[in-house]
Design a protein around this motif. Structure first.
Motif, PDB file in Angstrom:
ATOM      1  N   LYS A 328       0.907  -1.389  -0.052  1.00 14.90           N
ATOM      2  CA  LYS A 328      -0.001   0.081  -0.122  1.00 14.90           C
ATOM      3  C   LYS A 328       0.843   1.298  -0.017  1.00 14.90           C
ATOM      4  O   LYS A 328       1.985   1.326   0.492  1.00 14.90           O
ATOM      5  N   ALA A 329       0.248   2.270  -0.670  1.00 18.57           N
ATOM      6  CA  ALA A 329       0.955   3.676  -0.551  1.00 18.57           C
ATOM      7  C   ALA A 329       1.105   3.909   0.994  1.00 18.57           C
ATOM      8  O   ALA A 329       0.248   3.827   1.752  1.00 18.57           O
ATOM      9  N   GLY A 330       2.149   4.787   1.280  1.00 21.79           N
ATOM     10  CA  GLY A 330       2.383   4.948   2.599  1.00 21.79           C
ATOM     11  C   GLY A 330       3.208   4.017   3.520  1.00 21.79           C
ATOM     12  O   GLY A 330       3.775   4.419   4.473  1.00 21.79           O
ATOM     13  N   THR A 331       3.596   2.592   2.777  1.00 22.07           N
ATOM     14  CA  THR A 331       4.342   1.909   3.193  1.00 22.07           C
ATOM     15  C   THR A 331       5.691   2.380   3.667  1.00 22.07           C
ATOM     16  O   THR A 331       6.355   2.900   2.454  1.00 22.07           O
ATOM     17  N   THR A 332       6.471   1.887   4.874  1.00 19.83           N
ATOM     18  CA  THR A 332       7.873   2.433   4.970  1.00 19.83           C
ATOM     19  C   THR A 332       8.663   0.864   5.001  1.00 19.83           C
ATOM     20  O   THR A 332       8.038  -0.132   5.445  1.00 19.83           O
ATOM     21  N   PHE A 333       9.986   1.151   4.697  1.00 17.50           N
ATOM     22  CA  PHE A 333      10.755  -0.075   4.767  1.00 17.50           C
ATOM     23  C   PHE A 333      12.044   0.238   5.640  1.00 17.50           C
ATOM     24  O   PHE A 333      12.547   1.217   5.645  1.00 17.50           O
ATOM     25  N   LEU A 347      15.970  17.282  10.757  1.00 17.13           N
ATOM     26  CA  LEU A 347      17.231  16.956   9.980  1.00 17.13           C
ATOM     27  C   LEU A 347      16.805  15.821   8.989  1.00 17.13           C
ATOM     28  O   LEU A 347      17.813  15.473   8.230  1.00 17.13           O
ATOM     29  N   THR A 348      15.992  15.167   9.147  1.00 20.39           N
ATOM     30  CA  THR A 348      15.389  14.020   8.459  1.00 20.39           C
ATOM     31  C   THR A 348      13.943  14.110   8.163  1.00 20.39           C
ATOM     32  O   THR A 348      13.187  14.708   8.716  1.00 20.39           O
ATOM     33  N   THR A 349      13.612  13.458   6.925  1.00 24.11           N
ATOM     34  CA  THR A 349      12.123  13.171   6.682  1.00 24.11           C
ATOM     35  C   THR A 349      11.941  11.629   6.400  1.00 24.11           C
ATOM     36  O   THR A 349      12.727  10.824   6.070  1.00 24.11           O
ATOM     37  N   LYS A 350      10.658  11.525   6.573  1.00 24.05           N
ATOM     38  CA  LYS A 350      10.134   9.947   6.495  1.00 24.05           C
ATOM     39  C   LYS A 350      10.067   9.750   5.059  1.00 24.05           C
ATOM     40  O   LYS A 350       9.623  10.642   4.271  1.00 24.05           O
ATOM     41  N   VAL A 351      10.478   8.662   4.404  1.00 25.65           N
ATOM     42  CA  VAL A 351      10.334   8.095   2.929  1.00 25.65           C
ATOM     43  C   VAL A 351       9.255   7.085   2.966  1.00 25.65           C
ATOM     44  O   VAL A 351       9.460   5.945   3.733  1.00 25.65           O
ATOM     45  N   ALA A 352       8.152   7.379   2.248  1.00 27.23           N
ATOM     46  CA  ALA A 352       7.110   6.428   2.294  1.00 27.23           C
ATOM     47  C   ALA A 352       6.610   6.112   0.943  1.00 27.23           C
ATOM     48  O   ALA A 352       7.054   7.027  -0.171  1.00 27.23           O
ATOM     49  N   LEU A 353       6.099   4.927   0.355  1.00 25.98           N
ATOM     50  CA  LEU A 353       5.902   4.606  -0.851  1.00 25.98           C
ATOM     51  C   LEU A 353       4.673   5.495  -1.323  1.00 25.98           C
ATOM     52  O   LEU A 353       3.854   5.506  -0.669  1.00 25.98           O
ATOM     53  N   LYS A 354       4.877   6.019  -2.662  1.00 26.41           N
ATOM     54  CA  LYS A 354       3.814   7.141  -3.077  1.00 26.41           C
ATOM     55  C   LYS A 354       2.678   6.240  -3.449  1.00 26.41           C
ATOM     56  O   LYS A 354       1.511   6.873  -3.444  1.00 26.41           O
ATOM     57  N   SER A 355       2.659   5.084  -4.100  1.00 20.80           N
ATOM     58  CA  SER A 355       1.396   4.668  -4.741  1.00 20.80           C
ATOM     59  C   SER A 355       1.622   3.068  -4.527  1.00 20.80           C
ATOM     60  O   SER A 355       2.606   2.546  -4.336  1.00 20.80           O
ATOM     61  N   ASP A 356       0.337   2.581  -4.578  1.00 25.73           N
ATOM     62  CA  ASP A 356       0.368   1.091  -4.353  1.00 25.73           C
ATOM     63  C   ASP A 356       1.098   0.243  -5.472  1.00 25.73           C
ATOM     64  O   ASP A 356       1.256   0.704  -6.457  1.00 25.73           O
TER      65      ASP A 356
END
Length: 449
Positions: A328-333, A347-356
């Motif tokens: 799903k979009a929003g998933t992080t690894f 100092l950092t930003t969360k990176v998540a999946l943009k699309s399914d």
């Protein structure tokens, strides 16, 4: 070619008739016992084919392969490339469906050869692009595809040049394409062979090449399935040359090797002495379309349907042994869930999946247990060591590369990972001037000592 196509029409009738009485057409997905192992390796299924492949039609993920990088003859499956070029011409307006085509001498001569797949063309008639297109796909009519090629390029050689450029644009560099139809060169005139090729030469590609060709064709021109799914159709209807074209794809619903749980709707068969029986197939089941390829299946007699049995085994294996998982979009690894920010409030930003994203995994496996990721910054947003703040929410801040345990995620284009967009779900705010100054002072003294 080994078999006379005229005789094959008789055999089609025999097998189709037998199917009605024996229930062959009602066979289910489980008529071939599913293998217990769930692996993409060639040992999973017992096939007669020299090479085979199954991929997801959308993503190109390789689900099954056997000798899929071996360069082998493809016979009339060549016409999928020719048809792609023809559809490009129609899309660009250089051809129209109702445009009339005059048959050139070489195409006419080939069309009169009843030992090959053909509809009889006439020198005194003109045929529409659509008529010749249908004949090429449904009946694998060699004269028809040659006539279309001549209409586009003025010669077979120049059309082959377009075909070669087409596959090269898709990253296929091991293709051997010498004619537009897939016939053995000895079946056509010297003038219709590509310069430098011999009479014994045939078009050759790998199973992965054919999978990629089919994937690209279906992505760009999905309407091709409206034609490849036609079971029978008359050519030159109402004339003395009327020909009933029976589709050589016997896995279509209602034909001799149809399976009730596998609603196959394409794509193209191919047969020659050197190639044996070949088939690029496709089926959509439970909302998921796959493409299969078999090269060099058993070809012992007129009634040998091994290419379809091989294809059914592969399709059954895929649907019996794998599940489609949606990430799903929003998933992080883990280890790929953040990127550094330059002059950001944080100092950092969360990176998540943009699309399914969808992946095929062995039954019982989970995304968490199989899929891992790495992340790389979007260099256009970078200043010095990190992403330059401010950045709006849901921007394309990086690329996530998803890989699978034991090469579970490999793709028909040769990729060993699924590259997808990583995004920031919240706005990346810029730090105020005082915070920036304080960080600079702190770093100065940190480096000093």
């Amino acid at each position: 070619m080994i078999f006379l196509k005229r005789t094959k029409k008789f055999v089609v009738g025999l097998i189709s008739g037998a199917a009605l009485f024996t229930g062959v057409s009602a066979m289910t997905l489980h008529d071939v016992k599913p293998v217990s192992a769930a692996t993409t390796s060639s040992s999973a299924i017992n096939l007669t084919a020299k090479a085979a492949l199954a991929i997801d039609a959308d993503t190109g993920q390789v689900i099954y392969e056997k000798n899929a990088d071996a360069v082998l003859p493809i016979a009339s499956m060549t016409k999928l490339i020719s048809i792609d070029v023809i559809l490009d011409q129609i899309k660009s307006g250089k051809l129209t469906w109702d445009q009339k085509v005059t048959v050139d001498d070489d195409s006419y001569k080939i069309s009169q050869d009843t030992s090959l797949s053909n509809v009889p063309l006439s020198k005194t008639k003109k045929y529409t692009v659509k008529e010749l297109y249908d004949a090429s796909l449904i009946y694998s009519a060699n004269g028809a595809i040659m006539a279309l090629a001549h209409q586009v390029s003025g010669s077979q050689k120049d059309f082959v040049t377009l075909m070669r450029a087409k596959v090269k644009s898709w990253g296929i560099n091991d293709a051997k394409i010498d004619n537009v139809s897939g016939l053995t060169n000895s079946d056509i005139s010297d003038a219709d062979r590509y310069p430098g090729s011999s009479a014994a030469d045939e078009n050759e590609l790998t199973a992965k090449d054919m999978g990629l060709i089919a994937k690209n064709l279906l992505k760009k021109y999905p309407e091709v399935l409206k034609t490849t799914s036609i079971k029978r159709q008359a050519f030159d209807k109402g004339t003395s040359d009327e020909t009933l074209m029976e589709n050589w794809n016997w896995m279509l619903p209602g034909l001799a090797k149809a399976y009730t749980e596998l609603p196959v709707d394409g794509l193209k068969t191919g047969t020659s002495d050197k190639a044996g029986e070949c088939f690029t197939g496709t089926v959509k089941k439970d909302g998921h379309r796959i493409i299969t390829v078999v090269l060099g299946s058993s070809h012992k007699s007129e009634t040998d349907v091994s290419r379809f049995t091989d294809t059914q085994k592969i399709m059954s294996y895929v649907f019996d042994s794998f599940d489609v998982k949606t990430i799903k979009a929003g998933t992080t690894f883990k280890n790929a869930d953040s990127l550094p920010v330059f002059h950001g409030k944080e100092l950092t930003t969360k990176v998540a999946l943009k699309s399914d994203q969808k992946v095929w995994l062995k039954k019982g496996e989970t995304v968490k247990s199989v899929v891992s990721a790495t992340v790389a910054k979007n260099t256009s947003l970078v200043k010095k060591t990190g992403l330059e703040a401010p950045i709006k929410a849901n921007s394309d801040i990086g690329t996530l590369k998803l890989t699978g345990k034991d090469n579970a995620l490999t793709y028909v284009d040769g990729s060993k990972a699924l590259s997808v967009t990583g995004t920031n779900e919240k706005t990346i705010e810029k730090a105020n001037i005082f915070v920036i100054m304080w960080r600079a002072i702190a770093n100065f003294f940190k480096n000093l000592f």
